[in-house]
Write a protein that holds these residues in place. Structure first.
Motif, PDB file in Angstrom:
ATOM      1  N   LEU A 138       3.333  23.221  -0.224  1.00 13.89           N
ATOM      2  CA  LEU A 138       3.137  22.474  -1.348  1.00 13.89           C
ATOM      3  C   LEU A 138       1.755  22.185  -1.310  1.00 13.89           C
ATOM      4  O   LEU A 138       1.150  21.752  -0.568  1.00 13.89           O
ATOM      5  N   LEU A 139       1.135  22.181  -2.720  1.00 11.67           N
ATOM      6  CA  LEU A 139      -0.164  22.521  -2.553  1.00 11.67           C
ATOM      7  C   LEU A 139      -1.174  21.459  -3.198  1.00 11.67           C
ATOM      8  O   LEU A 139      -1.162  20.342  -2.804  1.00 11.67           O
ATOM      9  N   SER A 140      -1.773  22.089  -4.306  1.00 12.83           N
ATOM     10  CA  SER A 140      -2.943  21.539  -4.598  1.00 12.83           C
ATOM     11  C   SER A 140      -2.851  20.256  -5.761  1.00 12.83           C
ATOM     12  O   SER A 140      -3.908  20.368  -6.628  1.00 12.83           O
ATOM     13  N   VAL A 161     -28.213   4.798  -0.572  1.00 15.59           N
ATOM     14  CA  VAL A 161     -28.409   5.988  -0.522  1.00 15.59           C
ATOM     15  C   VAL A 161     -27.841   6.872  -1.439  1.00 15.59           C
ATOM     16  O   VAL A 161     -26.462   6.404  -2.129  1.00 15.59           O
ATOM     17  N   SER A 162     -28.564   7.894  -1.888  1.00 16.12           N
ATOM     18  CA  SER A 162     -27.874   8.868  -2.725  1.00 16.12           C
ATOM     19  C   SER A 162     -27.497  10.294  -1.950  1.00 16.12           C
ATOM     20  O   SER A 162     -28.369  10.858  -1.494  1.00 16.12           O
ATOM     21  N   VAL A 163     -26.424  10.665  -1.994  1.00 16.85           N
ATOM     22  CA  VAL A 163     -25.838  11.789  -1.067  1.00 16.85           C
ATOM     23  C   VAL A 163     -24.982  12.659  -1.946  1.00 16.85           C
ATOM     24  O   VAL A 163     -24.430  12.596  -2.944  1.00 16.85           O
ATOM     25  N   ARG A 164     -24.964  13.833  -1.293  1.00 15.66           N
ATOM     26  CA  ARG A 164     -23.760  14.886  -1.591  1.00 15.66           C
ATOM     27  C   ARG A 164     -22.630  14.708  -0.614  1.00 15.66           C
ATOM     28  O   ARG A 164     -23.160  14.856   0.690  1.00 15.66           O
ATOM     29  N   VAL A 165     -21.481  14.479  -0.905  1.00 18.42           N
ATOM     30  CA  VAL A 165     -20.462  14.404  -0.073  1.00 18.42           C
ATOM     31  C   VAL A 165     -19.352  15.702  -0.266  1.00 18.42           C
ATOM     32  O   VAL A 165     -18.989  15.940  -1.334  1.00 18.42           O
ATOM     33  N   ALA A 166     -18.868  16.217   0.666  1.00 17.72           N
ATOM     34  CA  ALA A 166     -17.876  17.012   0.677  1.00 17.72           C
ATOM     35  C   ALA A 166     -16.624  16.627   1.063  1.00 17.72           C
ATOM     36  O   ALA A 166     -16.275  16.075   2.061  1.00 17.72           O
ATOM     37  N   VAL A 167     -15.783  16.703   0.071  1.00 15.90           N
ATOM     38  CA  VAL A 167     -14.446  16.069   0.101  1.00 15.90           C
ATOM     39  C   VAL A 167     -13.300  17.198   0.288  1.00 15.90           C
ATOM     40  O   VAL A 167     -13.294  18.188  -0.311  1.00 15.90           O
ATOM     41  N   ALA A 168     -12.501  17.041   1.485  1.00 13.26           N
ATOM     42  CA  ALA A 168     -11.574  18.120   1.786  1.00 13.26           C
ATOM     43  C   ALA A 168     -10.315  17.687   0.829  1.00 13.26           C
ATOM     44  O   ALA A 168      -9.466  17.118   1.155  1.00 13.26           O
ATOM     45  N   ARG A 169     -10.319  18.732  -0.323  1.00 16.57           N
ATOM     46  CA  ARG A 169      -9.418  18.430  -1.119  1.00 16.57           C
ATOM     47  C   ARG A 169      -8.026  18.671  -0.680  1.00 16.57           C
ATOM     48  O   ARG A 169      -6.925  18.090  -1.031  1.00 16.57           O
ATOM     49  N   PRO A 215      -4.588  10.338  13.545  1.00 18.38           N
ATOM     50  CA  PRO A 215      -6.154  11.063  13.327  1.00 18.38           C
ATOM     51  C   PRO A 215      -5.579  12.349  12.746  1.00 18.38           C
ATOM     52  O   PRO A 215      -4.799  12.990  12.746  1.00 18.38           O
ATOM     53  N   LEU A 216      -6.843  12.704  11.917  1.00 16.90           N
ATOM     54  CA  LEU A 216      -6.782  13.916  11.276  1.00 16.90           C
ATOM     55  C   LEU A 216      -7.551  14.769  12.231  1.00 16.90           C
ATOM     56  O   LEU A 216      -8.156  14.560  13.054  1.00 16.90           O
ATOM     57  N   ALA A 217      -7.270  16.231  11.887  1.00 12.51           N
ATOM     58  CA  ALA A 217      -7.963  17.170  12.853  1.00 12.51           C
ATOM     59  C   ALA A 217      -9.617  17.107  12.570  1.00 12.51           C
ATOM     60  O   ALA A 217     -10.150  16.811  11.619  1.00 12.51           O
ATOM     61  N   ALA A 218     -10.097  17.239  13.644  1.00  8.83           N
ATOM     62  CA  ALA A 218     -11.626  17.171  14.018  1.00  8.83           C
ATOM     63  C   ALA A 218     -12.243  18.207  13.207  1.00  8.83           C
ATOM     64  O   ALA A 218     -13.362  18.058  12.443  1.00  8.83           O
ATOM     65  N   ALA A 219     -11.670  19.249  13.100  1.00  8.55           N
ATOM     66  CA  ALA A 219     -12.401  20.626  12.454  1.00  8.55           C
ATOM     67  C   ALA A 219     -12.771  20.367  11.132  1.00  8.55           C
ATOM     68  O   ALA A 219     -11.721  20.005  10.173  1.00  8.55           O
ATOM     69  N   ALA A 220     -14.111  20.633  10.704  1.00 10.90           N
ATOM     70  CA  ALA A 220     -14.219  20.652   9.135  1.00 10.90           C
ATOM     71  C   ALA A 220     -13.505  21.805   8.395  1.00 10.90           C
ATOM     72  O   ALA A 220     -13.551  22.899   8.858  1.00 10.90           O
ATOM     73  N   PRO A 221     -13.054  21.451   7.115  1.00 11.75           N
ATOM     74  CA  PRO A 221     -12.141  22.742   6.438  1.00 11.75           C
ATOM     75  C   PRO A 221     -13.274  23.565   5.928  1.00 11.75           C
ATOM     76  O   PRO A 221     -14.398  23.249   5.680  1.00 11.75           O
ATOM     77  N   PRO A 222     -12.850  24.876   5.679  1.00 13.65           N
ATOM     78  CA  PRO A 222     -13.976  25.842   5.176  1.00 13.65           C
ATOM     79  C   PRO A 222     -14.469  25.440   3.802  1.00 13.65           C
ATOM     80  O   PRO A 222     -13.897  24.595   2.916  1.00 13.65           O
ATOM     81  N   PRO A 223     -15.574  25.823   3.522  1.00 13.78           N
ATOM     82  CA  PRO A 223     -16.411  25.350   2.454  1.00 13.78           C
ATOM     83  C   PRO A 223     -15.437  25.931   1.078  1.00 13.78           C
ATOM     84  O   PRO A 223     -15.572  24.730   0.133  1.00 13.78           O
ATOM     85  N   SER A 224     -14.669  26.674   0.756  1.00 14.60           N
ATOM     86  CA  SER A 224     -13.928  26.886  -0.265  1.00 14.60           C
ATOM     87  C   SER A 224     -12.859  25.878  -0.381  1.00 14.60           C
ATOM     88  O   SER A 224     -12.227  25.551  -1.638  1.00 14.60           O
ATOM     89  N   ALA A 225     -12.724  25.185   0.558  1.00 14.26           N
ATOM     90  CA  ALA A 225     -11.478  24.140   0.620  1.00 14.26           C
ATOM     91  C   ALA A 225     -12.177  22.670   0.344  1.00 14.26           C
ATOM     92  O   ALA A 225     -11.451  21.462   0.229  1.00 14.26           O
ATOM     93  N   GLU A 226     -13.401  22.516  -0.038  1.00 15.18           N
ATOM     94  CA  GLU A 226     -14.187  21.337  -0.317  1.00 15.18           C
ATOM     95  C   GLU A 226     -14.668  21.044  -1.602  1.00 15.18           C
ATOM     96  O   GLU A 226     -15.060  21.924  -2.153  1.00 15.18           O
TER      97      GLU A 226
END
Length: 376
Positions: free
Chosen positions: A9-11, A117-125, A23-34
């Motif tokens: 079940l998905l998105s 701060v003004s930043v770009r944030v990658a959110v793991a959708r 805790p969540l998995a430490a590994a960052a998700p692939p860019p396509s998932a962010e």
């Protein structure tokens, strides 16, 4: 109907039953998932500049996660949320650093006692959406029929473009769309083209074991040439109906355009594009229905009773049900030889209501996202 969400079940929706602190998995998700969000974060300087900077970055991450979450559930003065969902959101925000990470600092400055701060944030959708979906898993997993009659004016419509796009969006979002054969699809479209009665909707629910019907009307019409391409405009009128009660839980209209070298492709493209405009509005509508929030009445369930020994016993059952916690109304809709039907406005999930019914001495014999069958 099983109330367990399918594997995968998905998105678009939400989270482990009121969220434990695992805790969540430490590994960052692939860019396509962010999803990359540009935000600003602030914090007061109470000790060191370094600690204020980190607090401002944390604030920015929370803001980015809230923006992505808001794409699904956008709170406003016209939308009430249940205490349970508000608690869920608060728990989610406490773990926001597990859903987002700063990928670029665009600017930062210190002004008096405030660090910005003004930043770009990658959110793991996918991770965030998994949390959302697990929350809904406790609220029921509805089966959905999508049947939208459509036409390209003055031209044949080879196949349903808007209907297909809405189905694709729902499936991508992890919802269970009923897989109808072509003849069945044609039959349902014929039904919804006319005036559909409450009985007719209940017959659809029974025949296809469905809980919701997404329907309406779509059409596309040529409006000329643009840069050598055939140009079409389209309109989609969309509504979502609770099949158990015939209650319309969402209704709106959308417009879109499409261009191509040929008329048939341009018309289909316009229909597909208008459905893409409409589809993002469905998650909030479905979440509102599932969670029992919103301006409308609390979520309504149909309760079918069999083996009722007498009308007196039935009346006593109704009285007890009306005094049950979470029940706002219990209305008798049918009492005859064919069966007994009660509509119940209830704050909780189908399972919660089923347990409440068994506490009244009834036996639950069937359960779906919108209907419960019980016997004496």
């Amino acid at each position: 109907m099983s109330l367990r969400l399918r594997t995968g079940l998905l998105s678009f929706l939400l989270a482990t039953s009121l969220i434990g602190p695992a805790p969540l998995a430490a590994a960052a998700p692939p860019p396509s998932a962010e999803q990359i969000i540009q935000v600003t974060g602030q914090a007061l300087i109470t000790s060191t500049t370094a600690s204020a900077r980190q607090a401002a970055l944390d604030n920015a991450i929370r803001s980015a996660v809230e923006q992505v979450l808001g794409a699904y559930v956008q709170s406003s003065s016209s939308l009430k949320t249940t205490d349970e969902f508000e608690k869920f959101q608060q728990q989610l925000m406490k773990r926001s650093d597990g859903f987002g990470r700063v990928v670029q600092v665009l600017a930062e400055n210190q002004n008096n006692n405030t660090y910005t701060v003004s930043v770009r944030v990658a959110v793991a959708r996918p991770t965030l959406e998994h949390e959302l979906k697990a929350f809904l898993a406790r609220k029921g997993d509805p089966r959905i029929i999508v049947a939208i009659p459509e036409q390209i004016l003055r031209r044949p419509t080879p196949d349903p473009a808007a209907e297909t796009e809405i189905q694709r969006a729902l499936i991508t979002a992890g919802y269970r769309v009923v897989d109808l054969k072509q003849a069945e699809k044609n039959n349902v479209r014929d039904v919804v083209r006319g005036t559909v009665s409450a009985q007719g909707l209940q017959e659809l629910a029974t025949r296809y074991q469905a809980d919701l019907l997404i329907t309406g009307e779509a059409f596309a019409e040529e409006y000329g040439n643009v840069l050598g391409q055939r140009a079409y405009t389209a309109r989609l009128e969309l509504k979502v109906i609770d099949l158990a009660t015939a209650q319309i839980i969402f209704s709106d209209a959308f417009t879109g355009t499409g261009m191509s070298a040929t008329d048939s492709v341009a018309g289909k493209t316009a229909l597909q594009n208008v459905a893409k405009v409409a589809a993002p509005n469905l998650p909030k509508a479905l979440l509102t229905w599932l969670s029992g929030s919103g301006q409308a009445a609390s979520r309504t369930f149909s309760v079918r009773l069999s083996g009722v020994p007498s009308f007196k016993v039935f009346s006593e059952t109704l009285a007890s049900l009306r005094n049950t916690q979470g029940v706002h109304a219990a209305l008798s809709r049918q009492y005859d030889a064919a069966g007994t039907l009660v509509e119940v406005e209830f704050d909780g999930s189908p399972e919660d209501l089923a347990v409440a019914l068994e506490d009244l001495g009834l036996k639950v014999t069937g359960l779906s996202a919108g209907e419960i069958s019980v016997s004496y």
